[in-house]
Write a protein that holds these residues in place. Structure first.
Motif, PDB file in Angstrom:
ATOM      1  N   LEU A 221      66.651  73.932  67.846  1.00 14.86           N
ATOM      2  CA  LEU A 221      65.387  74.242  67.221  1.00 14.86           C
ATOM      3  C   LEU A 221      65.483  74.813  65.935  1.00 14.86           C
ATOM      4  CD1 LEU A 221      63.674  75.550  70.609  1.00 14.86           C
ATOM      5  CD2 LEU A 221      63.562  73.313  69.653  1.00 14.86           C
ATOM      6  N   ILE A 222      64.666  74.568  64.865  1.00 11.74           N
ATOM      7  CA  ILE A 222      64.763  75.265  63.584  1.00 11.74           C
ATOM      8  C   ILE A 222      63.297  75.315  63.160  1.00 11.74           C
ATOM      9  CG2 ILE A 222      65.579  74.961  61.358  1.00 11.74           C
ATOM     10  CD1 ILE A 222      67.932  72.884  62.217  1.00 11.74           C
ATOM     11  N   ALA A 223      63.061  76.729  62.949  1.00 13.43           N
ATOM     12  CA  ALA A 223      61.652  76.973  62.450  1.00 13.43           C
ATOM     13  C   ALA A 223      61.497  77.099  60.935  1.00 13.43           C
ATOM     14  CB  ALA A 223      61.254  78.317  62.829  1.00 13.43           C
ATOM     15  N   GLY A 224      60.286  76.916  60.248  1.00 15.31           N
ATOM     16  CA  GLY A 224      60.306  77.019  58.975  1.00 15.31           C
ATOM     17  C   GLY A 224      60.384  78.086  58.207  1.00 15.31           C
TER      18      GLY A 224
ATOM     19  N   THR B 230      69.093  66.202  69.769  1.00 14.76           N
ATOM     20  CA  THR B 230      67.692  66.217  69.392  1.00 14.76           C
ATOM     21  C   THR B 230      67.329  67.385  68.362  1.00 14.76           C
ATOM     22  OG1 THR B 230      66.776  64.930  71.438  1.00 14.76           O
ATOM     23  CG2 THR B 230      65.270  66.359  70.147  1.00 14.76           C
ATOM     24  N   ILE B 231      66.826  67.076  67.060  1.00 15.33           N
ATOM     25  CA  ILE B 231      66.714  68.315  66.529  1.00 15.33           C
ATOM     26  C   ILE B 231      65.212  68.306  66.298  1.00 15.33           C
ATOM     27  CG2 ILE B 231      67.034  66.766  64.237  1.00 15.33           C
ATOM     28  CD1 ILE B 231      68.569  69.159  63.028  1.00 15.33           C
ATOM     29  N   VAL B 232      64.784  69.691  66.244  1.00 11.06           N
ATOM     30  CA  VAL B 232      63.325  69.914  66.197  1.00 11.06           C
ATOM     31  C   VAL B 232      63.111  70.863  64.835  1.00 11.06           C
ATOM     32  CG1 VAL B 232      61.196  71.021  67.390  1.00 11.06           C
ATOM     33  CG2 VAL B 232      62.941  69.821  68.594  1.00 11.06           C
ATOM     34  N   ALA B 233      62.092  70.276  63.750  1.00 15.42           N
ATOM     35  CA  ALA B 233      61.968  71.052  62.626  1.00 15.42           C
ATOM     36  C   ALA B 233      60.539  71.411  62.501  1.00 15.42           C
ATOM     37  CB  ALA B 233      62.569  70.066  61.654  1.00 15.42           C
ATOM     38  N   HIS B 234      60.351  72.606  62.162  1.00 10.44           N
ATOM     39  CA  HIS B 234      59.196  73.048  62.200  1.00 10.44           C
ATOM     40  C   HIS B 234      58.753  73.337  60.620  1.00 10.44           C
ATOM     41  CE1 HIS B 234      56.532  76.717  61.470  1.00 10.44           C
ATOM     42  NE2 HIS B 234      55.768  75.860  61.989  1.00 10.44           N
ATOM     43  N   SER B 235      57.685  72.642  60.111  1.00 10.24           N
ATOM     44  CA  SER B 235      57.345  73.188  58.719  1.00 10.24           C
ATOM     45  C   SER B 235      58.235  73.095  57.816  1.00 10.24           C
ATOM     46  CB  SER B 235      56.616  74.591  58.765  1.00 10.24           C
ATOM     47  OG  SER B 235      55.918  75.140  57.626  1.00 10.24           O
ATOM     48  N   GLY B 236      58.570  74.032  56.978  1.00  9.73           N
ATOM     49  CA  GLY B 236      59.332  74.134  55.846  1.00  9.73           C
ATOM     50  C   GLY B 236      60.986  73.798  56.258  1.00  9.73           C
ATOM     51  N   ALA B 237      61.462  73.754  57.545  1.00 12.69           N
ATOM     52  CA  ALA B 237      62.578  73.194  57.703  1.00 12.69           C
ATOM     53  C   ALA B 237      62.967  71.789  57.740  1.00 12.69           C
ATOM     54  CB  ALA B 237      62.995  73.453  59.380  1.00 12.69           C
TER      55      ALA B 237
ATOM     56  N   ARG C 251      67.198  62.068  68.221  1.00 12.70           N
ATOM     57  CA  ARG C 251      65.635  62.079  67.860  1.00 12.70           C
ATOM     58  C   ARG C 251      65.520  63.223  67.084  1.00 12.70           C
ATOM     59  NH1 ARG C 251      60.842  59.513  69.344  1.00 12.70           N
ATOM     60  NH2 ARG C 251      61.878  58.019  70.705  1.00 12.70           N
ATOM     61  N   VAL C 252      64.509  62.978  65.959  1.00 15.93           N
ATOM     62  CA  VAL C 252      64.189  64.310  65.303  1.00 15.93           C
ATOM     63  C   VAL C 252      62.649  64.418  65.775  1.00 15.93           C
ATOM     64  CG1 VAL C 252      63.592  63.027  63.340  1.00 15.93           C
ATOM     65  CG2 VAL C 252      63.692  65.401  62.957  1.00 15.93           C
ATOM     66  N   VAL C 253      62.165  65.703  66.012  1.00 10.24           N
ATOM     67  CA  VAL C 253      60.989  66.115  66.350  1.00 10.24           C
ATOM     68  C   VAL C 253      60.290  66.941  65.253  1.00 10.24           C
ATOM     69  CG1 VAL C 253      59.473  67.105  68.079  1.00 10.24           C
ATOM     70  CG2 VAL C 253      61.517  65.980  68.739  1.00 10.24           C
ATOM     71  N   TRP C 254      59.238  66.220  64.565  1.00  9.56           N
ATOM     72  CA  TRP C 254      58.638  67.295  63.482  1.00  9.56           C
ATOM     73  C   TRP C 254      57.774  67.945  63.944  1.00  9.56           C
ATOM     74  CZ3 TRP C 254      61.837  67.292  59.243  1.00  9.56           C
ATOM     75  CH2 TRP C 254      62.498  65.945  59.254  1.00  9.56           C
ATOM     76  N   VAL C 255      57.482  69.222  63.841  1.00  7.13           N
ATOM     77  CA  VAL C 255      56.484  70.107  64.162  1.00  7.13           C
ATOM     78  C   VAL C 255      55.576  70.651  63.386  1.00  7.13           C
ATOM     79  CG1 VAL C 255      55.884  72.160  65.601  1.00  7.13           C
ATOM     80  CG2 VAL C 255      58.021  70.792  66.464  1.00  7.13           C
TER      81      VAL C 255
ATOM     82  N   VAL D 293      66.279  56.289  62.744  1.00  7.10           N
ATOM     83  CA  VAL D 293      66.448  57.655  63.778  1.00  7.10           C
ATOM     84  C   VAL D 293      64.990  57.589  64.419  1.00  7.10           C
ATOM     85  CG1 VAL D 293      67.206  59.956  64.174  1.00  7.10           C
ATOM     86  CG2 VAL D 293      68.236  58.805  62.534  1.00  7.10           C
ATOM     87  N   PRO D 294      65.242  57.707  65.764  1.00  3.49           N
ATOM     88  CA  PRO D 294      63.905  57.672  66.560  1.00  3.49           C
ATOM     89  C   PRO D 294      63.287  58.985  65.962  1.00  3.49           C
ATOM     90  CG  PRO D 294      65.368  56.916  68.005  1.00  3.49           C
ATOM     91  CD  PRO D 294      66.085  57.214  66.518  1.00  3.49           C
ATOM     92  N   THR D 295      61.887  59.149  65.940  1.00  7.42           N
ATOM     93  CA  THR D 295      60.969  60.163  65.283  1.00  7.42           C
ATOM     94  C   THR D 295      59.801  60.554  66.455  1.00  7.42           C
ATOM     95  OG1 THR D 295      61.875  59.901  63.373  1.00  7.42           O
ATOM     96  CG2 THR D 295      59.953  61.026  63.359  1.00  7.42           C
ATOM     97  N   THR D 296      59.651  61.845  66.425  1.00  9.93           N
ATOM     98  CA  THR D 296      58.455  62.176  66.950  1.00  9.93           C
ATOM     99  C   THR D 296      57.604  63.171  65.967  1.00  9.93           C
ATOM    100  OG1 THR D 296      58.935  61.836  69.554  1.00  9.93           O
ATOM    101  CG2 THR D 296      57.095  63.380  68.950  1.00  9.93           C
ATOM    102  N   LEU D 297      56.360  63.023  65.813  1.00 12.76           N
ATOM    103  CA  LEU D 297      55.739  63.731  65.100  1.00 12.76           C
ATOM    104  C   LEU D 297      54.670  64.568  65.990  1.00 12.76           C
ATOM    105  CD1 LEU D 297      54.326  61.518  61.915  1.00 12.76           C
ATOM    106  CD2 LEU D 297      56.319  63.124  62.039  1.00 12.76           C
ATOM    107  N   VAL D 298      54.767  65.719  65.781  1.00  7.90           N
ATOM    108  CA  VAL D 298      53.704  66.667  66.670  1.00  7.90           C
ATOM    109  C   VAL D 298      52.723  67.091  65.772  1.00  7.90           C
ATOM    110  CG1 VAL D 298      53.584  68.693  68.143  1.00  7.90           C
ATOM    111  CG2 VAL D 298      55.489  67.211  68.348  1.00  7.90           C
ATOM    112  N   CYS D 299      51.644  66.809  65.959  1.00 11.22           N
ATOM    113  CA  CYS D 299      50.492  67.108  64.882  1.00 11.22           C
ATOM    114  C   CYS D 299      49.663  68.132  65.478  1.00 11.22           C
ATOM    115  CB  CYS D 299      49.624  65.846  64.665  1.00 11.22           C
ATOM    116  SG  CYS D 299      50.874  64.538  64.028  1.00 11.22           S
ATOM    117  N   CYS D 300      49.691  69.032  64.739  1.00  6.92           N
ATOM    118  CA  CYS D 300      48.735  70.424  65.026  1.00  6.92           C
ATOM    119  C   CYS D 300      47.724  70.739  64.267  1.00  6.92           C
ATOM    120  CB  CYS D 300      49.783  71.866  65.075  1.00  6.92           C
ATOM    121  SG  CYS D 300      51.394  71.220  66.444  1.00  6.92           S
TER     122      CYS D 300
END
Length: 246
Positions: free
Chosen positions: A12-15, A80-87, A104-108, A181-188
């Motif tokens: 998990l990597i925050a912005g 699995t790498i989770v990237a929030h915002s500016g990450a 997989r990369v998960v863009w938050v 690379v498989p991708t998930t976009l978490v749209c907030c």
């Protein structure tokens, strides 16, 4: 190649302005669900580092890859790498340089960037860092929905100024494999329907989404910091994404 996921690590990597502490509540939920996860603080965002204001995107990429090594991440056991915002800038570079290490990369509330992207191209060379702006200014740029006064106070108290070199450095992307690379976009703060429209229209923020080979788009309606406003729901989405095998 078959990718096994039974011992897969979630990173998990925050912005901007945030360290590993920003994921504390999400980690509690992931731990309860039995999902191995770790949050990291990118170089430049460690308040105890006297040289942090000089850190670059390359330094951040190197730190992510070093964490992969220490956690035993490999093509056979990708993370699995989770990237929030500016990450999204350093993570886009990791995807370009080491796509074989990512399950997989998960863009938050974020997304992959395009080649040549610069977060703040006009950020003055003589300015060493960018402190967290006042919340009335922040609220005009990113939704604060769902954040209590207590949460905002904690954000203000723990935020670390973003290094100038990180804001000014262009992203150089050359490896087309990053798009497979498989991708998930978490749209907030921006609903998924709007994200798809922006991607189709070539909007700079989401243009790269249109080039992805395998992408899921899910909604988590809240503000730009769902790790605080909806940590349990975000943890479940991350857990489910990490469990996907395609």
């Amino acid at each position: 190649m078959t990718r096994t996921t039974n011992t897969q690590t979630i990173i998990l990597i925050a912005g901007h302005w945030l360290g590993a502490w920003a994921w504390d509540e999400v980690l509690e939920h992931l731990d309860t669900a039995g999902s191995p996860a770790i949050a990291m603080t990118l170089p430049g965002l460690d308040a105890g580092d006297p040289d942090r204001a000089s850190k670059t995107l390359d330094d951040q990429v190197a730190a992510i890859v070093d964490l992969f090594t220490r956690r035993g991440v490999s093509p056979e056991q990708p993370a699995t790498i989770v990237a929030h915002s500016g990450a999204n800038l350093p993570v886009s570079l990791v995807l370009d340089r080491h796509p074989e290490l990512i399950h997989r990369v998960v863009w938050v509330d974020s997304g992959p960037v395009t080649d040549g992207s610069i977060f703040a191209p006009d950020f003055p060379e003589e300015v060493t860092e960018l402190p967290l702006p006042p919340f009335d200014v922040m609220g005009q740029q990113a939704s604060l929905d769902g954040l209590s006064e207590e949460t905002l106070d904690r954000f203000r108290a723990r935020a670390v100024p973003e290094p100038g070199p990180v804001l000014r450095q262009p992203v150089v992307l050359t490896n087309q494999a990053r798009r497979t690379v498989p991708t998930t976009l978490v749209c907030c703060s921006i609903p998924s329907a709007q994200v798809r429209e922006l991607a189709a229209a070539g909007h700079p923020m989401f243009a790269e989404v249109a080039n992805l080979a395998h992408v899921d788009v899910v909604d988590l309606p809240t503000g730009h910091w769902p790790m605080w406003s909806r940590p349990g729901d975000l943890a479940e989405l991350i857990r489910a994404a990490a469990a996907r095998t395609e």
